[in-house]
Design a protein around this motif. Structure first.
Motif, mmCIF file in Angstrom:
data_model
loop_
_atom_site.group_PDB
_atom_site.id
_atom_site.type_symbol
_atom_site.label_atom_id
_atom_site.label_comp_id
_atom_site.label_asym_id
_atom_site.label_seq_id
_atom_site.Cartn_x
_atom_site.Cartn_y
_atom_site.Cartn_z
ATOM 1 N N THR A 1 8.659 -1.977 5.606
ATOM 2 C CA THR A 1 9.488 -1.458 4.524
ATOM 3 C C THR A 1 8.601 -0.679 3.567
ATOM 4 O OG1 THR A 1 9.202 -3.438 3.167
ATOM 5 C CG2 THR A 1 11.132 -3.383 4.629
ATOM 6 N N ALA A 2 9.222 0.259 2.862
ATOM 7 C CA ALA A 2 8.519 1.050 1.853
ATOM 8 C C ALA A 2 9.557 1.673 0.928
ATOM 9 C CB ALA A 2 7.687 2.150 2.511
ATOM 10 N N ARG A 3 9.083 2.154 -0.223
ATOM 11 C CA ARG A 3 9.935 2.939 -1.113
ATOM 12 C C ARG A 3 9.691 4.409 -0.802
ATOM 13 N NH1 ARG A 3 7.386 -0.378 -4.271
ATOM 14 N NH2 ARG A 3 6.213 1.257 -5.343
ATOM 15 N N LEU A 4 10.781 5.156 -0.697
ATOM 16 C CA LEU A 4 10.689 6.575 -0.396
ATOM 17 C C LEU A 4 11.822 7.299 -1.094
ATOM 18 C CD1 LEU A 4 9.446 8.939 1.232
ATOM 19 C CD2 LEU A 4 10.989 8.320 3.093
ATOM 20 N N ASP B 1 1.869 16.717 5.745
ATOM 21 C CA ASP B 1 3.210 17.284 5.599
ATOM 22 C C ASP B 1 4.305 16.242 5.511
ATOM 23 O OD1 ASP B 1 2.131 19.818 5.689
ATOM 24 O OD2 ASP B 1 2.453 20.047 7.839
ATOM 25 N N THR B 2 3.948 14.966 5.503
ATOM 26 C CA THR B 2 4.953 13.912 5.405
ATOM 27 C C THR B 2 4.883 13.279 4.018
ATOM 28 O OG1 THR B 2 3.442 12.244 6.328
ATOM 29 C CG2 THR B 2 4.869 13.419 7.891
ATOM 30 N N PRO B 3 5.977 12.687 3.565
ATOM 31 C CA PRO B 3 5.980 12.095 2.214
ATOM 32 C C PRO B 3 5.191 10.786 2.170
ATOM 33 C CG PRO B 3 8.053 11.651 3.309
ATOM 34 C CD PRO B 3 7.282 12.566 4.221
ATOM 35 N N TRP B 4 4.810 10.398 0.955
ATOM 36 C CA TRP B 4 4.148 9.115 0.741
ATOM 37 C C TRP B 4 5.153 7.990 0.895
ATOM 38 C CZ3 TRP B 4 -0.913 7.963 0.122
ATOM 39 C CH2 TRP B 4 -1.786 9.027 -0.109
ATOM 40 N N ASN C 1 0.817 -1.208 0.000
ATOM 41 C CA ASN C 1 0.000 0.000 0.000
ATOM 42 C C ASN C 1 0.855 1.265 0.000
ATOM 43 O OD1 ASN C 1 -1.232 -2.193 1.925
ATOM 44 N ND2 ASN C 1 -2.932 -1.188 0.898
ATOM 45 N N ASP C 2 0.321 2.334 -0.585
ATOM 46 C CA ASP C 2 0.928 3.652 -0.454
ATOM 47 C C ASP C 2 0.310 4.295 0.774
ATOM 48 O OD1 ASP C 2 2.259 3.107 -2.781
ATOM 49 O OD2 ASP C 2 1.127 4.501 -4.015
ATOM 50 N N LEU C 3 1.137 4.873 1.641
ATOM 51 C CA LEU C 3 0.699 5.359 2.942
ATOM 52 C C LEU C 3 1.331 6.713 3.234
ATOM 53 C CD1 LEU C 3 -0.517 4.756 5.836
ATOM 54 C CD2 LEU C 3 1.648 3.619 6.322
#
Length: 169
Positions: free
Chosen positions: A83-86, A59-62, A52-54
Motif C-alpha cells: 500500500t502507498a499514498r498516491l 517518469d513515474t510518480p512517488w 518509505n517514499d518510493l
C-alpha cells in the motif's frame, strides 16, 4: 543504492537501476557463492518497506508511505501486496519482475483513488498539478505499469465518476 552497488543490479537485468527510495528499510539477504562455479550464484532476500517514499522510475510518480514486503532472488522479485499514498488517495498494488525472451520485465498493477487536492500537490509531475487546479472531488482508478528494457507502459483506467473537471468544452 543497495541494489546499484550489489550483484543484484545485473541479476535483475538493471530493472530497478533508476528506482529511488527514502528512509531506512529492513533488508534480509542470503547469497550462495560457489567458489568453483560462480555461474551458480544464488541470491535470496526481502526488503520490508515501513512507510518509505518510493519511485520506480523518473517518469513515474512517488509512492508515499509505502508498506509491504518485496521478496527477491537472482531471477527477479515479487511484491504480493503493498500500500502507498498516491495523488491524495490510497493505492493497493502488487507485482514483480520476471524475464521474458531474455529481457527483464517489471509489472505492477493496483487500484486506488485520486483526489483533486492530491493532484494539485503532485511531486515532480507538473502537468498533474496543473490539471488538479482545474478539478474538484475524487475518483477511483485501476493502474498497470510495465517496464521492459528501456520502455515504459503506463495504463490508467477510471470512470472519472466523482471528479469534476473545469475544462473548456
Amino acid at each position: 543504492n543497495f541494489v546499484n552497488r550489489s550483484p543484484l543490479l545485473h541479476m535483475t537485468g538493471e530493472a530497478l537501476k533508476e528506482a529511488r527510495m527514502s528512509g531506512a528499510t529492513d533488508v534480509r539477504f542470503q547469497l550462495d557463492l560457489p567458489l568453483e562455479k560462480t555461474e551458480d550464484v544464488r541470491a535470496k532476500g526481502q526488503v520490508r518497506f515501513a512507510g518509505n517514499d518510493l519511485r520506480v522510475m523518473p517518469d513515474t510518480p512517488w509512492l508515499e508511505g509505502t508498506h509491504g514486503v518485496l521478496a527477491f532472488t537472482e531471477q527477479g522479485f515479487s511484491l504480493p501486496t503493498a500500500t502507498a499514498r498516491l495523488l491524495g488517495g490510497e493505492l493497493r498494488f502488487s507485482g514483480g519482475m520476471q524475464e521474458r525472451n531474455g529481457v527483464s520485465v517489471v509489472r505492477l498493477q493496483g487500484q486506488g483513488s485520486v483526489t483533486a487536492d492530491g493532484m494539485r500537490t503532485a511531486r515532480d509531475w507538473g502537468w498533474m498539478s496543473q490539471l488538479g487546479r482545474q478539478a474538484a472531488g475524487g475518483t477511483p482508478y485501476q493502474v498497470k505499469l510495465e517496464i521492459a528494457g528501456s520502455g515504459l507502459n503506463l495504463q490508467v483506467d477510471s470512470t472519472l465518476q466523482g471528479l469534476a473537471l473545469n475544462l473548456p468544452a
